[in-house]
Design an enzyme around this catalytic site. Structure first.
Site, short mmCIF file in Angstrom:
data_model
loop_
_atom_site.label_atom_id
_atom_site.label_comp_id
_atom_site.label_asym_id
_atom_site.label_seq_id
_atom_site.Cartn_x
_atom_site.Cartn_y
_atom_site.Cartn_z
N ILE A 86 3.40 -11.49 11.27
CA ILE A 86 2.64 -10.29 11.62
C ILE A 86 3.66 -9.17 11.81
CG2 ILE A 86 0.58 -11.39 12.57
CD1 ILE A 86 1.69 -11.14 15.33
N ASP A 87 3.23 -7.94 11.60
CA ASP A 87 4.15 -6.81 11.65
C ASP A 87 4.79 -6.64 13.02
OD1 ASP A 87 3.50 -6.25 9.02
OD2 ASP A 87 1.91 -4.84 9.57
N LYS A 88 5.91 -5.93 13.04
CA LYS A 88 6.64 -5.67 14.28
C LYS A 88 5.74 -5.10 15.37
CE LYS A 88 10.20 -2.58 16.16
NZ LYS A 88 11.18 -1.52 15.86
#
Length: 304
Positions: free
Chosen positions: A136-138
């Site tokens: 999942i994105d930062k």
């Protein structure tokens, strides 16, 4: 050396453009470097980066193994939701990168896992991404599953490809969505200009389907539950931007000028459901709505 074999399905398109759209993990500049190094072949012949493909062309990429890096184990606290000898489920905080990459070789989830798990992580994805099955994105918070054994990793990866791992998110979107629920069915591929971004690409994109349900409406904002039918890079962010309701705080796909200081998109992976890769037991995990999310909703309710 990793070999990738593809067949072109489009006429008169540059090889670097087509490959970067077809392969989510490789940028156009990296594809061009592979061409320059003589690592891409079309119908058995070395191809230059401006080679024009035709439908039916056979393409072979020889991708060199990534350079070995010294990734350090770091004592970073982890919010562990579940753990056994095969898997570990983590509730990732907003702002944490999942695995090391250019510019982020410390402070990542992988650095923390290496300290916590030691050698008990799958090594299928190599030194950069030990145990990492999906990302999942930062600036997206929430649940993800990590493999501690290679067998668990292989099975989970297969389940991910066949959409047997169910993932649900919550998000705050800009504007008011009047439909109570809906389905966004729009293929996603690399952006035709900015190769670091994804976009809806009707010509060369891959199938992408997102289902949404409205949970609450505010003044110029909507609280959503989202279910992924597919798992493309930045899928929810791209799809909500495509219907003109980008995620609040998303300066890449949404408004450049934000009303609130959210430090990135307000998106949380709240539920995760799958069969245990070894025992077959049905597992379901759910987190609380995180504090940063709750505080923003309180602000929106005040203005509403």
């Amino acid at each position: 050396m990793k070999e990738i074999i593809l067949e072109c399905d489009t006429d008169e398109v540059r090889i670097d453009a087509w490959l970067s759209s077809s392969l989510e993990d490789y940028s156009r500049s990296y594809i061009q470097k592979l061409c320059q190094d003589g690592n891409i072949f079309v119908n058995g012949e070395r191809a230059r980066q401006n080679f024009k493909l035709k439908a039916g062309d056979n393409i072979v990429l020889n991708v060199p193994e990534p350079e070995m890096l010294n990734i350090l184990a770091e004592d970073i606290p982890l919010d562990i939701v579940y753990e056994d000898e095969h898997i570990i489920v983590i509730n990732k905080p907003k702002g944490m990168v999942v695995h090391p990459a250019a510019g982020n070789y410390t402070g990542t989830l992988v650095n923390a896992l290496m300290k916590y798990c030691g050698d008990s992580l799958s090594d299928i994805n190599g030194i950069i991404r030990p145990g990492i099955v999906h990302r999942i994105d930062k600036d997206t918070s929430g649940l993800l599953v990590v493999a501690k054994s290679n067998k668990a990793h292989e099975i989970l990866s297969d389940k991910l490809k066949t959409h047997e791992i169910k993932r649900e998110y919550i998000a705050l979107a800009e504007g008011i969505i009047y439909e109570n629920n809906g389905k966004i069915d729009a293929p996603i591929g690399r952006h035709h200009v900015d190769r670091k971004k994804m976009s809806v690409n009707l010509k060369n994109g891959r199938e992408a389907i997102t289902h949404f349900t409205v949970l609450e409406r505010f003044h110029d904002a909507t609280y959503l539950q989202l279910k992924l039918e597919t798992g493309r890079t930045h899928q929810i962010r791209v799809h909500l931007s495509y219907i003109n309701h980008p995620i609040m705080g998303d300066t890449v796909y949404g408004r450049k000028k934000q009303r609130f200081k959210t430090h990135g998109q307000v998106l949380h992976a709240i539920r995760l459901q799958f069969e245990h890769p070894i025992t077959g037991e049905k597992l379901q995990f759910e987190t609380e709505v995180p504090d940063y999310f709750q505080k923003l909703m309180e602000e929106l309710r005040k203005t509403h």
